[in-house]
Design a protein around this motif. Structure first.
Motif, PDB file in Angstrom:
ATOM      1  N   GLU A   1       0.828  -1.209   0.000  1.00  0.00           N
ATOM      2  CA  GLU A   1       0.000   0.000   0.000  1.00  0.00           C
ATOM      3  C   GLU A   1       0.866   1.264   0.000  1.00  0.00           C
ATOM      4  O   GLU A   1       0.547   2.238  -0.684  1.00  0.00           O
ATOM      5  CB  GLU A   1      -0.958   0.003   1.195  1.00  0.00           C
ATOM      6  CG  GLU A   1      -2.054  -1.039   1.114  1.00  0.00           C
ATOM      7  CD  GLU A   1      -3.042  -0.798  -0.013  1.00  0.00           C
ATOM      8  OE1 GLU A   1      -3.504   0.349  -0.191  1.00  0.00           O
ATOM      9  OE2 GLU A   1      -3.356  -1.759  -0.746  1.00  0.00           O
TER      10      GLU A   1
ATOM     11  N   THR B   1       3.273   6.633  13.751  1.00  0.00           N
ATOM     12  CA  THR B   1       1.922   6.700  14.312  1.00  0.00           C
ATOM     13  C   THR B   1       1.948   7.312  15.713  1.00  0.00           C
ATOM     14  O   THR B   1       1.100   8.138  16.055  1.00  0.00           O
ATOM     15  CB  THR B   1       1.279   5.302  14.339  1.00  0.00           C
ATOM     16  OG1 THR B   1       1.203   4.818  12.992  1.00  0.00           O
ATOM     17  CG2 THR B   1      -0.116   5.335  14.935  1.00  0.00           C
TER      18      THR B   1
ATOM     19  N   GLU C   1      -3.108   6.865   7.395  1.00  0.00           N
ATOM     20  CA  GLU C   1      -4.515   6.667   7.757  1.00  0.00           C
ATOM     21  C   GLU C   1      -5.227   5.828   6.702  1.00  0.00           C
ATOM     22  O   GLU C   1      -6.028   4.954   7.031  1.00  0.00           O
ATOM     23  CB  GLU C   1      -5.208   8.016   7.949  1.00  0.00           C
ATOM     24  CG  GLU C   1      -4.750   8.728   9.200  1.00  0.00           C
ATOM     25  CD  GLU C   1      -5.235  10.168   9.302  1.00  0.00           C
ATOM     26  OE1 GLU C   1      -5.735  10.728   8.296  1.00  0.00           O
ATOM     27  OE2 GLU C   1      -5.094  10.741  10.399  1.00  0.00           O
ATOM     28  N   GLU C   2      -4.923   6.073   5.449  1.00  0.00           N
ATOM     29  CA  GLU C   2      -5.514   5.292   4.357  1.00  0.00           C
ATOM     30  C   GLU C   2      -5.069   3.830   4.427  1.00  0.00           C
ATOM     31  O   GLU C   2      -5.879   2.913   4.270  1.00  0.00           O
ATOM     32  CB  GLU C   2      -5.114   5.909   3.017  1.00  0.00           C
ATOM     33  CG  GLU C   2      -5.789   5.288   1.826  1.00  0.00           C
ATOM     34  CD  GLU C   2      -5.387   5.958   0.523  1.00  0.00           C
ATOM     35  OE1 GLU C   2      -5.190   5.220  -0.468  1.00  0.00           O
ATOM     36  OE2 GLU C   2      -5.259   7.199   0.484  1.00  0.00           O
TER      37      GLU C   2
ATOM     38  N   SER D   1      -4.017   2.246   7.108  1.00  0.00           N
ATOM     39  CA  SER D   1      -4.646   1.666   8.300  1.00  0.00           C
ATOM     40  C   SER D   1      -6.090   1.291   8.020  1.00  0.00           C
ATOM     41  O   SER D   1      -6.567   0.236   8.451  1.00  0.00           O
ATOM     42  CB  SER D   1      -4.590   2.647   9.469  1.00  0.00           C
ATOM     43  OG  SER D   1      -3.272   2.834   9.888  1.00  0.00           O
ATOM     44  N   SER D   2      -6.785   2.131   7.298  1.00  0.00           N
ATOM     45  CA  SER D   2      -8.168   1.863   6.939  1.00  0.00           C
ATOM     46  C   SER D   2      -8.257   0.597   6.081  1.00  0.00           C
ATOM     47  O   SER D   2      -9.136  -0.245   6.273  1.00  0.00           O
ATOM     48  CB  SER D   2      -8.753   3.062   6.191  1.00  0.00           C
ATOM     49  OG  SER D   2     -10.056   2.793   5.785  1.00  0.00           O
ATOM     50  N   ARG D   3      -7.343   0.469   5.150  1.00  0.00           N
ATOM     51  CA  ARG D   3      -7.308  -0.720   4.270  1.00  0.00           C
ATOM     52  C   ARG D   3      -7.050  -1.982   5.093  1.00  0.00           C
ATOM     53  O   ARG D   3      -7.695  -3.012   4.869  1.00  0.00           O
ATOM     54  CB  ARG D   3      -6.220  -0.532   3.210  1.00  0.00           C
ATOM     55  CG  ARG D   3      -5.995  -1.721   2.327  1.00  0.00           C
ATOM     56  CD  ARG D   3      -7.068  -1.858   1.250  1.00  0.00           C
ATOM     57  NE  ARG D   3      -6.708  -2.943   0.356  1.00  0.00           N
ATOM     58  CZ  ARG D   3      -7.368  -4.084   0.278  1.00  0.00           C
ATOM     59  NH1 ARG D   3      -8.445  -4.290   0.997  1.00  0.00           N
ATOM     60  NH2 ARG D   3      -6.978  -5.030  -0.551  1.00  0.00           N
TER      61      ARG D   3
ATOM     62  N   ARG E   1      -7.717  -2.427   8.317  1.00  0.00           N
ATOM     63  CA  ARG E   1      -8.936  -2.696   9.106  1.00  0.00           C
ATOM     64  C   ARG E   1     -10.005  -3.352   8.231  1.00  0.00           C
ATOM     65  O   ARG E   1     -10.691  -4.274   8.661  1.00  0.00           O
ATOM     66  CB  ARG E   1      -9.473  -1.414   9.734  1.00  0.00           C
ATOM     67  CG  ARG E   1      -8.762  -1.013  11.011  1.00  0.00           C
ATOM     68  CD  ARG E   1      -9.489   0.104  11.758  1.00  0.00           C
ATOM     69  NE  ARG E   1      -9.657   1.312  10.970  1.00  0.00           N
ATOM     70  CZ  ARG E   1      -8.713   2.234  10.798  1.00  0.00           C
ATOM     71  NH1 ARG E   1      -7.533   2.095  11.380  1.00  0.00           N
ATOM     72  NH2 ARG E   1      -8.946   3.308  10.074  1.00  0.00           N
ATOM     73  N   GLU E   2     -10.104  -2.875   6.997  1.00  0.00           N
ATOM     74  CA  GLU E   2     -11.077  -3.432   6.057  1.00  0.00           C
ATOM     75  C   GLU E   2     -10.814  -4.923   5.828  1.00  0.00           C
ATOM     76  O   GLU E   2     -11.738  -5.737   5.833  1.00  0.00           O
ATOM     77  CB  GLU E   2     -10.963  -2.647   4.745  1.00  0.00           C
ATOM     78  CG  GLU E   2     -11.855  -3.074   3.625  1.00  0.00           C
ATOM     79  CD  GLU E   2     -11.539  -2.256   2.370  1.00  0.00           C
ATOM     80  OE1 GLU E   2     -11.248  -2.880   1.336  1.00  0.00           O
ATOM     81  OE2 GLU E   2     -11.565  -1.007   2.432  1.00  0.00           O
TER      82      GLU E   2
ATOM     83  N   TYR F   1     -11.266  -6.900   9.467  1.00  0.00           N
ATOM     84  CA  TYR F   1     -12.594  -6.976  10.061  1.00  0.00           C
ATOM     85  C   TYR F   1     -13.707  -7.149   9.036  1.00  0.00           C
ATOM     86  O   TYR F   1     -14.863  -7.309   9.418  1.00  0.00           O
ATOM     87  CB  TYR F   1     -12.866  -5.724  10.903  1.00  0.00           C
ATOM     88  CG  TYR F   1     -11.939  -5.605  12.087  1.00  0.00           C
ATOM     89  CD1 TYR F   1     -12.220  -6.267  13.280  1.00  0.00           C
ATOM     90  CD2 TYR F   1     -10.798  -4.824  12.019  1.00  0.00           C
ATOM     91  CE1 TYR F   1     -11.377  -6.154  14.372  1.00  0.00           C
ATOM     92  CE2 TYR F   1      -9.944  -4.706  13.111  1.00  0.00           C
ATOM     93  CZ  TYR F   1     -10.239  -5.376  14.279  1.00  0.00           C
ATOM     94  OH  TYR F   1      -9.403  -5.269  15.350  1.00  0.00           O
TER      95      TYR F   1
ATOM     96  N   GLU G   1     -20.122  -6.374  14.381  1.00  0.00           N
ATOM     97  CA  GLU G   1     -19.510  -5.603  15.469  1.00  0.00           C
ATOM     98  C   GLU G   1     -19.159  -6.532  16.634  1.00  0.00           C
ATOM     99  O   GLU G   1     -18.067  -6.465  17.192  1.00  0.00           O
ATOM    100  CB  GLU G   1     -20.473  -4.502  15.926  1.00  0.00           C
ATOM    101  CG  GLU G   1     -19.924  -3.596  17.010  1.00  0.00           C
ATOM    102  CD  GLU G   1     -18.860  -2.624  16.527  1.00  0.00           C
ATOM    103  OE1 GLU G   1     -18.086  -2.132  17.375  1.00  0.00           O
ATOM    104  OE2 GLU G   1     -18.771  -2.349  15.318  1.00  0.00           O
TER     105      GLU G   1
END
Length: 146
Positions: A24, A42, A107-108, A110-112, A114-115, A118, A123
């Motif tokens: 990434e 971070t 941040e992008e 990290s979002s990837r 997490r995607e 999870y 939840e």
């Protein structure tokens, strides 16, 4: 039936996540940064001015390891070292403009992650997953302290 391969699975997941992080970052033209650098950056996004000792404690690495990682970040121009004026023994690590500019990319990424981690979990399943991992980590930390 328990297969007894949890450590192997965790190791493979860690390797896959590290490869994903590097991939990434490379998509954004960022090379040379490794996941351990990400731990430092971070933390610096949250704490603007930290000592080497504080950094080592926070990312759970030895001071010599952190020194090597920070040296590389200095070389890449992402952080600088500053000595405490009143006590030359204390060195602060601070982000440079170039380091700050990486934040949205981190941040992008990290979002990837997490995607991927999870995705498909409810939840409740995500909370249970984290709870199991935290429990396991606590067991190992308690065992290693004895």
């Amino acid at each position: 039936m328990i297969k007894g391969n949890a450590i192997s699975l965790i190791s493979h997941i860690r390797d896959a996540v590290n490869k994903l992080i590097i991939s990434e970052l490379e998509k954004h033209g960022i090379e040379g940064i490794v996941p351990s650098h990400g731990d430092i950056l971070t933390y610096l996004y949250k704490q603007k001015n930290v000592t080497m000792k504080e950094l080592a404690e926070h990312i759970h690495r030895t001071k010599p390891t952190v020194t090597v990682l920070v040296n590389k970040l200095v070389e890449f121009g992402y952080v600088i070292r500053e000595k405490e004026i009143s006590d030359n023994r204390i060195t602060y690590i601070k982000l440079t403009k170039k380091g700050i500019e990486l934040k949205p990319i981190f941040e992008e990424v990290s979002s990837r992650i997490r995607e991927v981690m999870y995705g498909g979990f409810s939840e409740k399943e995500g909370e249970q997953f984290e709870s199991v991992l935290e429990n396991l980590l606590q067991r190992f930390n308690c065992t290693s302290l004895k």
